[in-house]
Design an enzyme around this catalytic site. Structure first.
Site, short mmCIF file in Angstrom:
data_model
loop_
_atom_site.label_atom_id
_atom_site.label_comp_id
_atom_site.label_asym_id
_atom_site.label_seq_id
_atom_site.Cartn_x
_atom_site.Cartn_y
_atom_site.Cartn_z
N ALA A 17 0.02 7.84 16.06
CA ALA A 17 -0.38 7.61 14.67
C ALA A 17 -1.36 6.45 14.52
O ALA A 17 -2.01 6.32 13.49
CB ALA A 17 0.84 7.34 13.80
N LYS A 18 -1.44 5.58 15.52
CA LYS A 18 -2.37 4.45 15.53
C LYS A 18 -2.26 3.62 14.26
O LYS A 18 -3.26 3.23 13.66
CB LYS A 18 -3.81 4.93 15.77
CG LYS A 18 -3.98 5.68 17.09
CD LYS A 18 -5.40 6.15 17.30
CE LYS A 18 -5.55 6.87 18.63
NZ LYS A 18 -4.85 8.18 18.65
N ARG A 19 -1.04 3.32 13.87
CA ARG A 19 -0.81 2.55 12.65
C ARG A 19 -1.07 1.07 12.89
O ARG A 19 -0.87 0.54 13.98
CB ARG A 19 0.63 2.76 12.17
CG ARG A 19 0.89 4.15 11.60
CD ARG A 19 0.04 4.38 10.36
NE ARG A 19 0.45 5.58 9.66
CZ ARG A 19 -0.23 6.74 9.66
NH1 ARG A 19 -1.35 6.84 10.35
NH2 ARG A 19 0.20 7.77 8.96
#
Length: 266
Positions: free
Chosen positions: A89-91
């Protein structure tokens, strides 16, 4: 077992270092139910060749509420199969927003045991993710040097090395073979893998880019420790859509990637 232990145990038991990515695209299917059924079929069929599974959140978010229900089904099926779930998700954000992202994507039925995170708002923004992962027995994989060509605009040039050193600092607080803070280092940068492996000795490395992005298994040996542990090579399109929607093609692709990775480490 926590995520790092579970992945490493599965690597040793099944002799696989492959991370199977599941990136379902609605345009390839009749409807959402067809997408769900095919994605679950690919997951079950390729599980014997996978050390973990990596759903890419964007493809599920794009489907709205149907996508969130499908993601829950994928996570539940993976757990039933004994496959650790790494949610891509590369949050990244600040303060309470980062805490909410961490709670949302590292806990609950729809969440992974591990999550990819973006450090480029500052290292303090990693704290909620790391704390939540440690408390839940999970992991975070911090972007260090990504697989896309455009990464050179901001990564490398000492920046990626600073991120790597922060990962090593965070992991120093933990015991065990591998710690809960891993790193994303693109398989498309084979010349850099050995240096990052040495710089982050207790971090699991996630190596995206195998297959469709052009990386080959033969180039990846420097990312692994002796005994073939410490890294996961990820293939998504090259497995799920290896032969269109033919699940047999996905199985063959997963088996081939597994065997090629093993040959590179022989």
């Amino acid at each position: 077992m926590n995520f790092a232990q579970a992945v490493t145990d599965r690597t040793r038991r099944l002799n696989t270092r492959l991370c199977v990515g599941l990136d379902p695209r609605l345009g390839d299917y009749r409807d959402a139910e067809h997408l769900r059924a095919h994605t679950l079929d690919v997951l079950e069929a390729t599980a014997p060749y996978a050390a973990c599974v990596k759903p890419q959140l964007a493809f599920y978010e794009a489907l709205g509420l149907d996508g969130m229900r499908i993601l829950e089904d994928v996570c539940a099926a993976a757990r039933t199969l004994g496959l650790p779930v790494l949610l891509d998700a590369k949050r990244g954000d600040i303060g309470t927003t980062a805490q909410a992202y961490a709670q949302g994507w590292l806990t609950g039925r729809h969440a992974g045991a591990a999550l990819t995170v973006n450090p480029f708002l500052g290292f303090e923004t990693l704290t909620p993710f790391v704390d939540t992962a440690r408390a839940s027995g999970g992991a975070v994989f911090v972007l260090v040097k990504t697989s896309n060509p455009g990464q050179a605009d901001l990564q490398g040039h000492g920046v990626s090395e600073r991120v790597a050193d922060e990962i090593t600092r965070l992991n120093a607080a933990e015991n065990g073979e591998y710690a809960s803070v891993g790193a994303v280092v693109g398989a498309t940068h084979p010349q850099d893998l050995g240096a990052f492996r040495a710089r982050m000795p207790r971090a699991l490395l996630l190596l995206p880019g195998l297959g469709a992005q052009g990386a080959t298994a033969a180039q990846l040996a420097p990312a692994f420790d002796a005994g073939g542990t410490g890294a996961l090579a990820s293939a998504s399109r090259g497995v799920q859509y290896a032969q269109g929607l033919e699940v047999r093609g996905s199985v063959q692709a997963a088996r081939t990637f597994r065997d090629e990775l093993n040959a590179a480490l022989a």
